[in-house]
Design a protein around this motif. Structure first.
Motif, PDB file in Angstrom:
ATOM      1  N   GLU A   1       0.831  -1.207   0.000  1.00  0.00           N
ATOM      2  CA  GLU A   1       0.000   0.000   0.000  1.00  0.00           C
ATOM      3  C   GLU A   1       0.867   1.259   0.000  1.00  0.00           C
ATOM      4  N   TRP A   2       1.900   1.249   0.849  1.00  0.00           N
ATOM      5  CA  TRP A   2       2.791   2.416   0.899  1.00  0.00           C
ATOM      6  C   TRP A   2       3.482   2.638  -0.451  1.00  0.00           C
ATOM      7  N   HIS A   3       3.951   1.570  -1.054  1.00  0.00           N
ATOM      8  CA  HIS A   3       4.662   1.726  -2.323  1.00  0.00           C
ATOM      9  C   HIS A   3       3.756   2.328  -3.387  1.00  0.00           C
ATOM     10  N   SER A   4       2.544   1.814  -3.483  1.00  0.00           N
ATOM     11  CA  SER A   4       1.605   2.335  -4.489  1.00  0.00           C
ATOM     12  C   SER A   4       1.302   3.810  -4.250  1.00  0.00           C
ATOM     13  N   ALA A   5       1.051   4.184  -2.990  1.00  0.00           N
ATOM     14  CA  ALA A   5       0.715   5.574  -2.672  1.00  0.00           C
ATOM     15  C   ALA A   5       1.885   6.506  -2.956  1.00  0.00           C
ATOM     16  N   LEU A   6       3.096   6.058  -2.671  1.00  0.00           N
ATOM     17  CA  LEU A   6       4.270   6.916  -2.871  1.00  0.00           C
ATOM     18  C   LEU A   6       4.623   7.051  -4.346  1.00  0.00           C
TER      19      LEU A   6
ATOM     20  N   ARG B   1       2.368   7.118  -6.670  1.00  0.00           N
ATOM     21  CA  ARG B   1       1.390   8.109  -7.147  1.00  0.00           C
ATOM     22  C   ARG B   1       1.822   9.524  -6.753  1.00  0.00           C
ATOM     23  N   LEU B   2       2.277   9.673  -5.510  1.00  0.00           N
ATOM     24  CA  LEU B   2       2.717  10.999  -5.059  1.00  0.00           C
ATOM     25  C   LEU B   2       3.898  11.486  -5.881  1.00  0.00           C
ATOM     26  N   GLU B   3       4.854  10.622  -6.126  1.00  0.00           N
ATOM     27  CA  GLU B   3       6.045  11.025  -6.896  1.00  0.00           C
ATOM     28  C   GLU B   3       5.653  11.499  -8.295  1.00  0.00           C
ATOM     29  N   GLY B   4       4.643  10.855  -8.849  1.00  0.00           N
ATOM     30  CA  GLY B   4       4.208  11.237 -10.190  1.00  0.00           C
ATOM     31  C   GLY B   4       3.526  12.598 -10.244  1.00  0.00           C
ATOM     32  N   ARG B   5       3.073  13.102  -9.081  1.00  0.00           N
ATOM     33  CA  ARG B   5       2.391  14.400  -9.048  1.00  0.00           C
ATOM     34  C   ARG B   5       3.310  15.536  -8.598  1.00  0.00           C
TER      35      ARG B   5
ATOM     36  N   THR C   1      13.938  26.437  -6.691  1.00  0.00           N
ATOM     37  CA  THR C   1      13.953  25.190  -7.453  1.00  0.00           C
ATOM     38  C   THR C   1      14.302  23.974  -6.596  1.00  0.00           C
ATOM     39  N   GLU C   2      14.838  24.185  -5.394  1.00  0.00           N
ATOM     40  CA  GLU C   2      15.123  23.036  -4.529  1.00  0.00           C
ATOM     41  C   GLU C   2      13.855  22.522  -3.840  1.00  0.00           C
ATOM     42  N   HIS C   3      12.753  23.274  -3.951  1.00  0.00           N
ATOM     43  CA  HIS C   3      11.495  22.862  -3.331  1.00  0.00           C
ATOM     44  C   HIS C   3      10.676  22.005  -4.297  1.00  0.00           C
ATOM     45  N   TRP C   4      10.174  20.872  -3.783  1.00  0.00           N
ATOM     46  CA  TRP C   4       9.247  20.023  -4.526  1.00  0.00           C
ATOM     47  C   TRP C   4       8.049  19.749  -3.636  1.00  0.00           C
ATOM     48  N   TYR C   5       6.860  19.646  -4.223  1.00  0.00           N
ATOM     49  CA  TYR C   5       5.660  19.427  -3.421  1.00  0.00           C
ATOM     50  C   TYR C   5       4.577  18.792  -4.277  1.00  0.00           C
ATOM     51  N   ASP C   6       3.532  18.314  -3.617  1.00  0.00           N
ATOM     52  CA  ASP C   6       2.413  17.672  -4.305  1.00  0.00           C
ATOM     53  C   ASP C   6       1.752  18.676  -5.241  1.00  0.00           C
ATOM     54  N   GLY C   7       1.672  18.336  -6.516  1.00  0.00           N
ATOM     55  CA  GLY C   7       1.150  19.256  -7.514  1.00  0.00           C
ATOM     56  C   GLY C   7      -0.314  19.606  -7.353  1.00  0.00           C
ATOM     57  N   ARG C   8      -1.031  18.869  -6.510  1.00  0.00           N
ATOM     58  CA  ARG C   8      -2.443  19.212  -6.285  1.00  0.00           C
ATOM     59  C   ARG C   8      -2.593  20.394  -5.331  1.00  0.00           C
TER      60      ARG C   8
END
Length: 583
Positions: free
Chosen positions: A298-303, A305-309, A317-324
């Motif tokens: 479950e954790w792998h699937s959720a992460l 998905r998060l990485e893809g967003r 530019t050093e900041h990354w965050y959930d695109g939603r």
């Protein structure tokens, strides 16, 4: 020495020495290292030879991914010394490009490490978290429970890849005989509440216990080193210990809970709702019913998905965050942090800008290997073990090896046998040697690793007092506290009975590390209290600071008593004398 199928094993340089045995480079098997056990270790645990045979017969088929990356450094071949099981061959790990997990979860450790670790952005941390979940899933799929799932048994590469090490203590079941081999060790911080007080040498663990430790590791990766059961206590009396908070499901993210996040901590809004809910299940629902904790899958699937967003911040530019999310939560966090009032420097300092950083290596997700059918041809291995059972009792002898325990002369990586806090890879094990020299060497190795924590603390204390980076200093103290607790447990498990004054030395050193860990905890609480609004007067007038100083004095008393007993042994062995400042 030969492998179980008769191939010669030629040992090279000594790479490490721990409580159970030694690890050598192997010139006869490129890409492998050899762990050999002390004969006393085999005598003390008669099931060890059968455990190793079962591990080799049930090697996880997905221990390497399709690209060849090593997910799990698993025993590959039994090594025999005549009729005696001497140890096993395992894949060598590239230690030049890997660090222990806490070196990337903790921001202050990342800065101190320099190099690629200092540039690990949240994008890399999310990727690391996903790969850790996958490595856990691979083991669970094969019926293995990690058990001692602590941060020192997890290596992270510059490409956010994961390798799990120290596998010979994991819980496995021999499918041919049904014999279960328990995991008898475990770092208290990562043991789930349902195992508190259990005799680990006889307790059946379930994957749900790994899911508890996995959730803590993932929380620290995603939340900049914050621990789910550390924060500001708003209840009556002193803050309960972590095991009590975990038992009650009282974590820092609990709605309406008595434990609140530290003022300087990144807000939970950094995480998407589904990830926050998974942490709630892990720490609240899982406290009452361990089976409700999210699985590694479950954790792998959720992460993934998060990485893809993930979105890169336009401002930094050093900041990354959930695109939603509409705005960058990292920028909002930095803007919210209260201004601190640092003291002026004692003298003007010239700041030299660092050189331009080299290009960061590309990210890698572990590519899962397709499931494979296991080959369980065990007849030859079991025949060897049947003979070895006699050899262990009657034919055991000391194995080759002397030296400093450093890496090979060529500067190659240490391999899969990790030295934990300088004492060797096998936390929670005993020397069991009844050999004064072996006991002294094992204790000296442990002492050698204790000095690094002292140095980091001596840097962090004045930094916090001058309001430099109290939040980062608090993390440094927490890391040191965890290390010293591990050292205390390792000292407690050492057999020093053959040394003059050994039992007293063991008692003094155990008490010293216990007091040092208490001091580190008080220092961490002190630094946490300075994170919101810092001044020199508030730093010096803190009750936590006074408690830390008192515990440090207690530790110094026990260290001095230990040194008085230890230095005559150093003299007998031709080693330099030490002082209490070397511990």
């Amino acid at each position: 020495m030969l492998t179980a199928d008769g191939k010669p094993v030629v040992l090279g340089a000594l790479l490490g020495r721990g409580g159970q045995g030694e690890v050598h480079a192997v010139t006869s098997h490129p890409g492998m290292v050899c762990k050999t056990y002390f004969p006393a270790t085999m005598v003390k645990d008669p099931s060890l030879a059968r455990r190793l045979a079962a591990m080799i017969a049930t090697r996880p088929p997905e221990r390497r991914d399709r690209a060849g990356h090593l997910l799990v450094s698993w025993p590959e071949h039994l090594v025999m010394d005549g009729a005696v099981v001497a140890g096993y061959l395992m894949p060598q790990v590239d230690r030049a490009d890997t660090v222990e997990l806490h070196r990337v979860t903790n921001p202050s450790d990342r800065r101190a490490a320099g190099g690629w670790a200092s540039r690990f952005s949240w994008r890399y941390l999310v990727r690391t978290a996903g790969n850790l979940a996958l490595a856990t899933q691979v083991l669970h799929r094969g019926g293995t429970v990690i058990g001692d799932f602590n941060l020192k048994n997890i290596l992270v590469s510059s490409r956010a890849l994961i390798t799990l090490i120290d596998c010979d203590s994991m819980q496995i079941t021999d499918p041919a005989t049904g014999e279960r081999f328990f995991c008898p060790v475990g770092m208290a911080e990562f043991q789930p509440p349902e195992l508190k007080g259990a005799d680990l040498s006889r307790t059946v663990r379930h994957p749900s216990s790994d899911h508890y430790a996995l959730a803590i590791h993932l929380y620290q990766l995603l939340m900049e080193g914050e621990h789910p059961f550390r924060g500001v206590w708003n209840g009556v009396g002193d803050k309960p210990d972590v095991p009590v908070l975990a038992r009650d499901g009282m974590w820092a993210g609990r709605a309406g809970g008595l434990l609140r996040p530290r003022p300087a901590a990144i807000g939970a809004e950094l995480l998407p709702p589904d990830i926050r809910e998974m942490f709630r299940r892990a720490f609240e629902d899982g406290a009452a019913d361990p089976g409700r904790r999210p699985t590694a899958d479950e954790w792998h699937s959720a992460l993934v998905r998060l990485e893809g967003r993930l979105r890169q911040c336009a401002a930094k530019t050093e900041h990354w965050y959930d695109g939603r999310q509409p705005d960058c939560p990292w920028c909002a966090h930095e803007n919210r942090r209260p201004a601190q009032v640092p003291l002026p420097p004692a003298a003007p300092t010239m700041i030299i800008p660092p050189p331009a950083a080299p290009p960061f290596p590309p990210l890698s997700f572990v590519v899962p290997a397709p499931p494979q059918r296991r080959r369980r041809s065990r007849a030859a291995v079991l025949a060897v073990i049947a003979v070895a059972g006699l050899g262990i009792v009657f034919g055991g002898r000391a194995l080759a090896g002397s030296g400093s325990g450093n890496s090979s002369a060529t500067g190659g990586p240490l391999g899969a046998y990790t030295q934990q806090s300088g004492s060797g890879a096998d936390s929670g094990t005993t020397t069991g040697s009844s050999d004064p020299k072996a006991e002294a060497v094992a204790l000296r190795k442990l002492l050698a690793g204790s000095k690094a924590d002292r140095k980091s603390i001596l840097r962090a204390i004045p930094d916090a007092r001058s309001c430099g980076d109290p939040s980062g200093d608090a993390q440094t103290f927490r890391t040191a506290q965890s290390h010293r607790s591990t050292l205390r447990d390792q000292v407690s498990s050492l057999d020093l009975s053959a040394l003059d004054g050994g039992p007293q030395m063991k008692s003094e050193l155990t008490d010293a590390f216990t007091a040092s860990a208490e001091a580190d905890g008080h220092y961490a609480d002190w630094a946490d209290g300075l994170s919101g609004s810092c001044s020199r007067s508030s730093a010096d007038d803190s009750g936590d600071y006074a408690a830390a100083f008192s515990s440090s004095q207690t530790a110094d008393k026990h260290k001095k008593a230990f040194v008085t007993l230890w230095n005559p042994i150093c003299q007998d062995n031709g080693w330099p004398a030490i002082t209490d400042l070397d511990i």
